[in-house]
Design an enzyme around this catalytic site. Structure first.
Site, PDB file in Angstrom:
ATOM      1  NE  ARG A  68       1.987  62.939   1.705  1.00 32.48           N
ATOM      2  CZ  ARG A  68       1.883  61.934   2.702  1.00 32.48           C
ATOM      3  NH1 ARG A  68       2.909  61.233   2.733  1.00 32.48           N
ATOM      4  NH2 ARG A  68       0.693  62.231   2.855  1.00 32.48           N
ATOM      5  CG  HIS A  72       1.878  66.740   5.371  1.00 35.41           C
ATOM      6  ND1 HIS A  72       1.108  65.645   5.846  1.00 35.41           N
ATOM      7  CD2 HIS A  72       1.921  66.599   3.691  1.00 35.41           C
ATOM      8  CE1 HIS A  72       0.212  64.818   4.743  1.00 35.41           C
ATOM      9  NE2 HIS A  72       0.996  65.474   3.145  1.00 35.41           N
ATOM     10  CG  ASN A 100       0.681  64.674   9.264  1.00 38.30           C
ATOM     11  OD1 ASN A 100       0.373  65.004   8.353  1.00 38.30           O
ATOM     12  ND2 ASN A 100       0.061  65.538  10.295  1.00 38.30           N
ATOM     13  CG  HIS A 201       1.078  65.514  -6.200  1.00 36.35           C
ATOM     14  ND1 HIS A 201      -0.520  65.494  -6.080  1.00 36.35           N
ATOM     15  CD2 HIS A 201       1.433  65.681  -5.096  1.00 36.35           C
ATOM     16  CE1 HIS A 201      -1.572  65.434  -4.774  1.00 36.35           C
ATOM     17  NE2 HIS A 201       0.279  65.850  -4.171  1.00 36.35           N
TER      18      HIS A 201
END
Length: 349
Positions: A68, A72, A100, A201
């Site tokens: 992740r 990001h 975040n 995911h």
């Protein structure tokens, strides 16, 4: 006695090592190459893989955190490790932007620990950006996903993005497919890339507040009733601080069960479930649910494309001495001394 977690990780390590990507792999962009550190740091990837084997064996949840973190970083202003910079680099950092705030704090520490190990072995020749990209790949592999080569040669950026830029570029959990496709299209990623990358995911957890708008005050009609009832047990109120697995079938295994979840109306976020509801992406979801090898192939393509977004190369960036601050922001103060001592101590374990 071998623990269940140890046996599981050993199994995925063995199985993933035999997986061979046969898809058409995107070529490296200008400034990156498949063998960038072949001379300057040939042991780079083995150092990272060996360390992450231990980290993820101890806590499999760190795999999703590292994956992740790479997402990001890349989606906001390119894969420049700007998300790693803390506020001491001058003003508010990307880490304080709302999307975040739920990034794992441990993920940042792991990346800088890897940076220290690599720099101790090779000198200051490898960027935090490249380390983050390799760590994301290894997190996929060490939880059972596909192995693939990562184009390398990124430099670390000198500036972080504004909060508004972060909000404008990351896909919110409540976004529908139109928003998902639109935001990824601006980055040269198509519908197949969007659905494949959403498959990240298949590992990790989510805070209740990221999806309870689908439960309260009224249940989202696209959500399976039993699934909704179970979520309400874990998240009894709209503002609950609890967490749940994002993939209810195999939460710690990188596989295609996320898409099986969607076909059974058990996707956690609106941005997940709407991929099956929307005609433009439903067929892709179904194909990935039926064919894990196809998903793996397309995921690798998406990751390599995403990992090369707006990269900083050559003399346009730097190789940070620490991942959380720009080189020119070094300060010799008591806080820095404490941080350095903590860093050295953590690297011993």
């Amino acid at each position: 006695m071998v623990s269940a977690t140890s046996s599981f990780l050993l199994l995925v390590l063995v199985s993933s090592s035999f997986f061979v990507i046969e898809a058409q792999i995107p070529a490296p962009v200008k400034g990156l190459s498949w063998s960038f550190y072949q001379t300057s740091c040939p042991q780079l990837e083995s150092i990272i893989r060996k360390r992450l084997e231990k980290q993820i064996k101890d806590d499999v949840g760190q795999a999703a955190g590292l994956l992740r973190l790479h997402f990001h970083d890349c989606f906001v202003q390119g894969c420049d490790s700007s998300v790693l910079l803390d506020g001491s680099a001058g003003g508010p950092s990307e880490q304080t932007a709302i999307p975040n705030l739920t990034l794992r704090k441990k993920s940042f520490k792991i990346i800088d620990d890897l940076r220290k190990r690599v720099h101790d072995a090779c000198g200051q020749v490898v960027s935090c950006s490249d380390i983050t990209a390799i760590a994301a790949r290894d997190s996929v592999v060490l939880t059972g996903g596909p192995n693939y080569n990562v184009p390398l040669g990124r430099k670390d950026g000198l500036n972080f993005a504004t909060e508004q830029a972060t909000l404008d570029n990351l896909v919110a959990p409540f976004a529908n497919t139109t928003v998902v496709l639109s935001r990824l299209a601006t980055k040269g990623l198509d519908a197949t890339d969007a659905v494949a990358l959403s498959g990240a995911h298949t590992i990790g957890i989510s805070h209740c507040t990221s999806f309870t708008d689908r439960l309260f005050p009224n249940q989202d009609p696209t959500m399976d009733q039993t699934f909704a009832n179970n979520l309400k047990t874990s998240c009894p109120t709209a503002n609950s601080n609890n967490t749940v697995d994002m993939d209810i079938r195999t939460p710690n295994l990188f596989d295609n069960k996320y898409y099986v979840d969607l076909m059974n109306r058990q996707g956690l976020f609106t941005s997940d479930q709407d991929l099956f509801t929307d005609r433009r992406t439903r067929g892709i979801v179904e194909s990935f649910a039926k064919n894990q090898s196809l998903f793996f192939d397309k995921f690798v393509i998406g990751m390599i494309k995403m990992g090369q977004l707006n990269v900083v190369t050559g003399g346009n960036g730097e190789i940070r001495t620490r991942c959380d601050r720009r080189n020119k922001d070094k300060k010799v103060d008591i806080a820095t001394v404490v941080e350095d001592v903590e860093e050295t101590f953590s690297a011993l374990f």
